[in-house]
Motif scaffolding. Structure first.
Motif, short mmCIF file in Angstrom:
data_model
loop_
_atom_site.label_atom_id
_atom_site.label_comp_id
_atom_site.label_asym_id
_atom_site.label_seq_id
_atom_site.Cartn_x
_atom_site.Cartn_y
_atom_site.Cartn_z
N ILE A 18 -9.46 16.42 -76.23
CA ILE A 18 -8.61 15.24 -76.27
C ILE A 18 -7.22 15.77 -76.59
CG2 ILE A 18 -8.06 13.09 -77.46
CD1 ILE A 18 -11.06 12.72 -77.95
N GLY A 20 -3.18 15.27 -77.70
CA GLY A 20 -2.34 14.44 -78.54
C GLY A 20 -1.02 15.13 -78.79
N TYR A 53 -7.97 14.30 -82.96
CA TYR A 53 -7.48 12.97 -82.59
C TYR A 53 -8.64 11.97 -82.58
CZ TYR A 53 -3.86 16.16 -81.06
OH TYR A 53 -2.94 17.16 -81.02
N TYR A 55 -9.62 9.23 -81.36
CA TYR A 55 -9.41 8.24 -80.30
C TYR A 55 -10.68 7.46 -79.99
CZ TYR A 55 -7.77 6.38 -75.82
OH TYR A 55 -7.41 5.55 -74.79
N LYS A 56 -10.52 6.14 -79.78
CA LYS A 56 -11.63 5.27 -79.41
C LYS A 56 -11.13 4.24 -78.41
CE LYS A 56 -13.30 5.12 -84.16
NZ LYS A 56 -13.55 4.23 -85.29
N ASP A 76 -7.84 0.02 -76.95
CA ASP A 76 -8.08 1.20 -77.76
C ASP A 76 -7.68 1.01 -79.22
OD1 ASP A 76 -5.32 1.86 -78.14
OD2 ASP A 76 -5.30 3.09 -76.34
N MET A 78 -5.43 2.36 -80.92
CA MET A 78 -4.01 2.54 -81.21
C MET A 78 -3.22 1.28 -80.85
SD MET A 78 -3.43 6.51 -80.13
CE MET A 78 -3.95 6.30 -78.44
N TYR A 134 -7.52 13.23 -71.90
CA TYR A 134 -8.81 13.79 -72.27
C TYR A 134 -9.45 14.40 -71.02
CZ TYR A 134 -10.46 9.22 -70.56
OH TYR A 134 -10.68 8.10 -69.81
#
Length: 140
Positions: A18, A20, A53, A55-56, A76, A78, A134
């Motif tokens: 991923i 970032g 990171y 991330y989802k 997401d 963020m 990603y």
């Protein structure tokens, strides 16, 4: 829709990176897919379980038989949102809005063989130069 759901439904373990602010981070991701809302939508959940990171995202997709196009909506962790579409179910093209602003997106989700999936997310601020978000290989 039923064929795609049958191939994707379940839990996938993904390895790769991923990207970032600090560059690429080796990451492990859990990717889950299941039918929801009376089987009208395929829900996917993407959760980074390791890496720099966290991330989802959750996405919902459906197939519009009249236009013969897949539609996808993603939210997401963020505060970002994205909409995209696909004519082949592999390459998804659209737009996203989030902390980095408005951008073009292109994601690929390719079932390489039964039980093996590749995921790649890319974005572009100007529509010409693309960056990777990603890049993962997954197994069921």
């Amino acid at each position: 829709m039923a064929d795609v759901a049958r191939e994707l439904t379940g839990t996938w373990t993904c390895n790769g990176s991923i990207h970032g602010p600090g560059g690429a981070s080796p990451s492990k991701v859990r990717f889950e897919a299941r039918l929801e809302l009376d089987k009208a939508w395929l829900r996917t959940d993407f959760v980074a379980v390791s890496g720099a990171y966290p991330y989802k995202f959750t996405s919902y997709r459906t197939f519009d038989s009249k236009s013969r196009t897949w539609r996808n909506v993603t939210l997401d962790n963020m505060g970002g949102e994205a909409t995209s579409s696909s004519t082949d179910g592999i390459t998804w093209v659209g737009e996203s809005t989030g902390p980095m602003g408005r951008m073009k997106i292109q994601d690929t989700e390719h079932l390489v063989s039964p039980g093996k999936l590749t995921l790649r997310g890319q974005y572009s601020m100007d529509g010409m130069s693309w960056s990777t978000g990603y890049d993962l290989t997954c197994e069921k």
